[in-house]
Scaffold this motif. Structure first.
Motif, mmCIF file in Angstrom:
data_model
loop_
_atom_site.group_PDB
_atom_site.id
_atom_site.type_symbol
_atom_site.label_atom_id
_atom_site.label_comp_id
_atom_site.label_asym_id
_atom_site.label_seq_id
_atom_site.Cartn_x
_atom_site.Cartn_y
_atom_site.Cartn_z
ATOM 1 N N LEU A 1 -0.047 -20.563 -0.545
ATOM 2 C CA LEU A 1 0.714 -21.033 0.556
ATOM 3 C C LEU A 1 1.962 -20.317 0.530
ATOM 4 O O LEU A 1 2.352 -19.616 1.706
ATOM 5 C CB LEU A 1 1.229 -22.517 0.358
ATOM 6 N N LEU A 2 2.412 -19.987 -0.568
ATOM 7 C CA LEU A 2 3.540 -18.890 -0.504
ATOM 8 C C LEU A 2 2.986 -17.496 0.161
ATOM 9 O O LEU A 2 3.734 -16.709 0.915
ATOM 10 C CB LEU A 2 4.234 -18.565 -1.836
ATOM 11 N N SER B 1 0.715 -17.022 2.346
ATOM 12 C CA SER B 1 0.446 -17.115 3.534
ATOM 13 C C SER B 1 1.485 -17.032 4.515
ATOM 14 O O SER B 1 1.814 -16.273 5.588
ATOM 15 C CB SER B 1 -0.251 -18.624 3.914
ATOM 16 N N ALA B 2 2.725 -17.906 3.893
ATOM 17 C CA ALA B 2 4.136 -17.801 4.658
ATOM 18 C C ALA B 2 4.505 -16.104 4.719
ATOM 19 O O ALA B 2 5.289 -15.667 5.578
ATOM 20 C CB ALA B 2 4.982 -18.395 3.935
ATOM 21 N N LEU B 3 4.398 -15.578 3.568
ATOM 22 C CA LEU B 3 4.935 -14.131 3.536
ATOM 23 C C LEU B 3 3.895 -13.180 4.374
ATOM 24 O O LEU B 3 4.602 -12.331 5.076
ATOM 25 C CB LEU B 3 4.776 -13.455 1.955
ATOM 26 N N ALA C 1 2.539 -14.237 7.221
ATOM 27 C CA ALA C 1 3.043 -14.739 8.564
ATOM 28 C C ALA C 1 4.385 -13.739 8.902
ATOM 29 O O ALA C 1 4.581 -13.278 10.142
ATOM 30 C CB ALA C 1 3.283 -16.096 8.786
ATOM 31 N N TYR C 2 5.141 -13.566 7.843
ATOM 32 C CA TYR C 2 6.319 -13.023 8.229
ATOM 33 C C TYR C 2 6.110 -11.437 8.331
ATOM 34 O O TYR C 2 6.801 -10.866 9.233
ATOM 35 C CB TYR C 2 7.217 -13.199 6.983
ATOM 36 N N GLY D 1 -2.236 -15.244 6.027
ATOM 37 C CA GLY D 1 -0.963 -15.222 7.021
ATOM 38 C C GLY D 1 -0.936 -14.032 7.798
ATOM 39 O O GLY D 1 -0.514 -14.312 8.952
ATOM 40 N N THR E 1 -3.964 -23.772 3.007
ATOM 41 C CA THR E 1 -3.302 -22.616 3.879
ATOM 42 C C THR E 1 -3.636 -23.169 5.360
ATOM 43 O O THR E 1 -2.626 -22.774 6.144
ATOM 44 C CB THR E 1 -3.953 -21.320 3.528
ATOM 45 N N GLY F 1 -0.829 -25.801 5.867
ATOM 46 C CA GLY F 1 0.455 -25.099 6.033
ATOM 47 C C GLY F 1 0.575 -24.466 7.638
ATOM 48 O O GLY F 1 1.484 -24.582 8.140
ATOM 49 N N ALA F 2 -0.243 -23.761 7.980
ATOM 50 C CA ALA F 2 -0.292 -22.925 9.248
ATOM 51 C C ALA F 2 -0.311 -23.904 10.382
ATOM 52 O O ALA F 2 0.387 -23.712 11.383
ATOM 53 C CB ALA F 2 -1.537 -21.955 9.424
ATOM 54 N N PHE G 1 3.263 -25.319 10.648
ATOM 55 C CA PHE G 1 3.860 -24.220 11.805
ATOM 56 C C PHE G 1 3.667 -24.298 12.819
ATOM 57 O O PHE G 1 4.629 -24.054 13.881
ATOM 58 C CB PHE G 1 3.623 -23.069 10.884
#
Length: 249
Positions: A83-84, A86-88, A90-91, A151, A186, A189-190, A193
């Motif tokens: 999850l972390l 995936s967020a990174l 996407a960033y 991500g 994941t 999480g997406a 978002f």
């Protein structure tokens, strides 16, 4: 905006994508082009794909989980890192051109497929040693990196996860169960978002999601029934499809 007639081909393709994804990953190689062909804008394509994918990944995860084909003690340690990552990922999309990355990933995933298929015993026997230092040294950073890829770009995430789990000793059925579970996390999480962004086309995503879930249920059951040999053949097919999509896009 497309009309309801798009579901005439959207539903069977979502079912097929769910079946394939539950066995060997790569369902997005079918659903993403399908949504694009429907004429949706890019933002709606990505968001709606996550909406329908959450149905399929939840369904396949449940099938593998209840039959004991998920190594819970390991997977629950890896989900936060995925999850972390995936967020990174996407960033990072805002700073790196994904197109420059596609060719490299396409070549890598083909190489992974060749390694799996050339090694005749790879993934056919379960030799998982437990939570050893080697297991954690491979899977902890692996989950973070693959999560970042999910991500950042996405296609082939489940395929990479399956290879990671097979590398530490799981047979391909258990690898698929573990991969689907992390992929569900994941996707969730997406989904949350994109839910905030308001780009999901619900009247397309919900019925296609149900079809995707039905296909995923059948695919997971087929994988568990037919065993790792069947999964390995499907894995080889999916590797080619995912690589082709990345290299030809």
């Amino acid at each position: 905006m497309p009309g309801p007639e798009v579901l005439l081909y959207g539903l069977p393709l979502a079912f097929l994508a769910g079946f394939i994804d539950a066995v060997a990953g790569g369902g997005g190689t079918i659903t993403l082009p399908t949504l694009i062909f429907m004429g949706l804008p890019a933002a709606q394509v990505v968001a709606t794909n996550k909406l329908l994918a959450i149905f399929g990944s939840a369904s396949s995860t449940w099938q593998y989980w209840r039959k004991g084909h998920v190594e819970r003690s390991l997977v629950l340690r890896l989900i936060p890192l995925a999850l972390l990552g995936s967020a990174l990922g996407a960033y990072l999309v805002h700073f790196v051109n994904p197109d420059a990355f596609r060719t490299l990933v396409g070549v890598v995933i083909l190489g992974v497929g060749v390694l799996v298929l050339v090694n005749k015993r790879f993934g056919l026997e379960d030799r998982y040693p437990g939570l050893t230092p080697r297991t954690l040294a491979l899977t902890l950073p692996g989950a973070l990196i693959i999560g970042m890829y999910d991500g950042f770009l996405g296609p082939g995430t489940g395929t990479f996860l399956m290879f990671l789990f097979a590398l530490v000793g799981f047979n391909l059925v258990r690898s698929s169960g573990n991969a689907r579970t992390i992929n569900f996390a994941t996707n969730l999480g997406a989904f949350l978002f994109f839910l905030i962004g308001g780009q999901m086309v619900w009247w397309i995503g919900l019925p296609m999601g149900v079809a995707n879930a039905l296909g995923a249920t059948l695919g997971a059951r087929m994988a568990m029934l037919r065993g790792s040999g069947f999964v390995k053949v499907m894995y080889g097919v999916i590797v080619v499809l995912v690589a082709a999509r990345l290299l030809m896009q």
